[in-house]
Design an enzyme around this catalytic site. Structure first.
Site, PDB file in Angstrom:
ATOM      1  N   ASN A   5     -18.833  16.773 128.394  1.00 52.44           N
ATOM      2  CA  ASN A   5     -18.841  17.889 127.454  1.00 52.44           C
ATOM      3  C   ASN A   5     -18.924  19.181 128.248  1.00 52.44           C
ATOM      4  O   ASN A   5     -20.000  19.682 128.568  1.00 52.44           O
ATOM      5  CB  ASN A   5     -20.008  17.757 126.483  1.00 52.44           C
ATOM      6  N   GLU A   6     -17.751  19.705 128.554  1.00 56.72           N
ATOM      7  CA  GLU A   6     -17.640  20.887 129.400  1.00 56.72           C
ATOM      8  C   GLU A   6     -17.990  22.140 128.592  1.00 56.72           C
ATOM      9  O   GLU A   6     -18.119  22.076 127.365  1.00 56.72           O
ATOM     10  CB  GLU A   6     -16.202  20.983 129.935  1.00 56.72           C
TER      11      GLU A   6
END
Ligand code: F6R
Length: 607
Positions: A146-147
């Site tokens: 989850n950037e």
């Protein structure tokens, strides 16, 4: 928040917690659901779980697992696949039934991904939700993949990887261009739905993001901040990863503190930095305005404390006349080049002081040599053979084999034994040339070629008795009075940390085997990635302009690592440029504190 000294402590604590949950569920006769992570951080936890399975009968027969993520596209048998990682590092060594393992699939056609991620979420719900979720944290603050930009409501999906993440993975993939651009990851909401979460971080390189995740505002640009809203979350960090947290770095800003000598030193240096004033110019008011009145109450006037710290720092400066002479010493260099990169300045001084120096290269460093250098050297050999009428036939045959192997090699493939040997020899010759530059001869070099490194892959084996035995043998024959050991914790592949472990085990065993064995003094150096902070250094060693120039020339001899190193990390500068900046910065820092103005400096910690 659990802060422990070492990453092994984290592995033991977290594995014990997982075992408790697994056993409790088994006792209730219910299945247990674990969310698992990959990467370098959880390896120790998996090793400990395997040990518990083997030695303590911990069973995973009733455990269901869901992994966080997988690269896309990615075949499950690819060396980089998280499917392969999980089977190699855990599943194949415990009793978990294959059908209870779930890992996002990186091998599906794009038009089937959507249905797959929906099914993945549904499978988690059907299994009863995740009891315990294990997480690492990336430099971007990602959990799973989850950037930055991943919202609190995000679910399992296909995402684009951040540039920083791809660069971090570049070493494993032998080049950033080989790192996939996408991945399938559980979402933030999927992770937050777990009943209990453990997020692990180790090493200095994680310190800044740990601080942001724990103390920063909750925001979509750092997914790990969402964990602040999850009451069942525990952060497990080692001392290095915890270093930037306010409670560790500047605890006097939060609460009453017990003023030890080390803390007084840190506080005064911090105050000098914060106010931009030299130590001897700090006033009573400066102390009062920065939550440090209690320090003065305990230690006297500002003048007293300033003088004490000024003298303390001054006493740590060791020029050549204050360094050992005529002693036996070993410089342990994890890779062939750490010796000159990290301690080229002091080595030169030790040579001039007529010490008896051995430089022990612990690993061959062959993995970091480019294939094009191998081609160049075999071409050189073939030309020389023809010119000098050496054994042309044998050399041509070797060249043909090497070129044929390299022509079909794919990124990340393990080199043939012959190519590994050529790469090792390239680095050995460079190392000799490097130490000759600072005034040693080839006879000072020992190439230990420790077995733990000889996997041909970026990932190494753990340190074993064979490694320790080799180090012991060297210590027994050289009987050094002083040894230099790399004290880095942020080495990207953990090789420095493992070399340190081998030396510590060897010294401990020698002590136990033979009480008359004279234990050498151990000086820890850093410098390839970071230097010791001035407040932690036992000795600060001034380096003149000429000495720094010589040190850099010695670094240049490591030609296979020059121009573009295969494993540069996030820093685009070459090693010699980092050394130049770092050694000058250490001196400049001392100057700003109001001590003498030196050209450059190296720092050492006596263990
Ligand atoms: C791995 C994962 C990532 C890693 C993170 C830290 O499944 O999802 O979030 O946990 O990138 O990686 P390491 O532990 O290699 O520093």
């Amino acid at each position: 928040m659990v802060v422990v000294p070492d990453h092994d402590d984290i592995a033991r604590l977290v594995a014990a917690r997982i075992a408790t949950i697994v056993r409790a569920r088994a006792a209730e006769g219910r299945p247990c659901v674990l969310g698992l992570a990959t990467g370098s951080t959880p390896i120790g936890v998996y090793r400990e779980l395997i040990r518990m399975h083997r030695e303590e009968g911990l069973s995973f027969a009733h455990v269901t697992t869901f992994n966080l993520d997988e690269y896309y596209p990615m075949a499950p048998d690819n060396v980089h696949s998280y499917v392969r990682y999980m089977w190699e590092n855990l599943f194949s060594q415990i009793d978990i039934p294959r059908e209870q393992v779930h890992i996002p699939r990186g091998d599906l056609p794009r038009d089937e991904v959507e249905a797959h991620v929906v099914a993945y979420e549904a499978a988690i719900v059907k299994a009863g939700g995740i009891d315990f979720q294990l997480l690492g944290i990336g430099k971007t603050g990602h959990i799973g993949f989850n950037e930055p930009g991943s919202g609190a409501e995000s679910r399992t999906r296909l995402v684009a990887l951040d540039m920083v993440t791809r660069r971090d993975a570049a070493a494993d993939f032998f080049g950033e261009e080989n790192v996939p651009r996408e991945a399938i990851t559980m979402g933030v909401a999927t992770i937050l739905a777990a009943r209990e979460v453990a997020i692990l971080a180790t090493g200095e390189h994680k310190a800044a993001i740990v601080r942001r995740a724990v103390e920063g505002e909750v925001a979509v640009d750092v997914a790990a901040t969402f964990l602040q809203r999850h009451p069942g979350t525990t952060f497990y960090v080692d001392a290095a990863a915890a270093a930037d947290l306010t409670r560790v770095a500047t605890p006097w800003l939060l609460d009453e503190v017990k003023w030890t000598d080390a803390l007084v030193l840190r506080a005064v240096v911090w105050l000098s930095q914060t106010t931009g004033k030299a130590v001897l110019k700090l006033t009573e008011r400066d102390y009062a305005e920065h939550h440090l009145s209690s320090l003065l109450a305990r230690h006297g006037s500002a003048g007293d404390v300033n003088g004490m710290i000024f003298n303390e720092l001054g006493s740590r400066i060791r020029g050549r006349s204050k360094l050992p002479s005529g002693q036996r010493m070993i410089c342990f260099s994890p890779h062939p080049d750490d010796d000159v990169i990290s301690m080229g300045g002091i080595l030169r001084k030790m040579v001039l002081n007529e010490n008896q120096i051995t430089v022990a290269y612990m690993t061959s460093g062959n993995i970091a040599v480019f294939d094009h250098d191998v081609r160049r050297y075999v071409d050189f050999l073939a030309r020389l053979a023809r010119d000098q009428r050496l054994d042309v036939e044998a050399i041509e045959a070797m060249r043909a084999r090497v070129l044929a192997f390299l022509a079909q090699k794919k990124p990340g493939d393990v080199d043939s034994a012959e190519v590994q040997d050529i790469k090792r020899v390239i680095r050995e010759a460079e190392a000799i040339s490097g130490i000759e530059t600072i005034g040693l001869t080839a006879t000072a070099a020992r190439f230990l070629n420790l077995p733990f490194y000889q996997t041909g892959k970026v990932r190494k084996d753990p340190i074993g008795p064979a490694d320790v035995a080799i180090v012991k043998q060297l210590l027994r024959t050289e009987r050094p009075q002083l040894v230099f050991v790399a004290g880095d914790l942020s080495d990207p592949h953990g090789t420095h940390r493992m070399c340190k472990e081998a030396i510590e085990s060897a010294l401990a065993e020698l002590k136990a085997d033979d009480p008359s064995f004279e234990q050498p003094e151990v000086w820890l150096y850093r410098g390839a990635w970071q230097e010791w902070p001035i407040t932690e250094a036992t000795w600060l060693v001034p380096i003149s302009q000429d000495e720094l120039r010589l040190k850099i020339q010695a670094i240049f001899k490591h030609q296979s690592q020059k121009d573009s190193a295969p494993f540069p990390g996030q820093d685009d500068r070459e090693f010699w440029q980092r050394v130049d900046a770092r050694n000058k910065e250490t001196a400049a820092f001392l100057d700003r504190l109001g001590l003498a103005e030196y050209f450059a400096m190296e720092a050492y910690v006596v263990a």
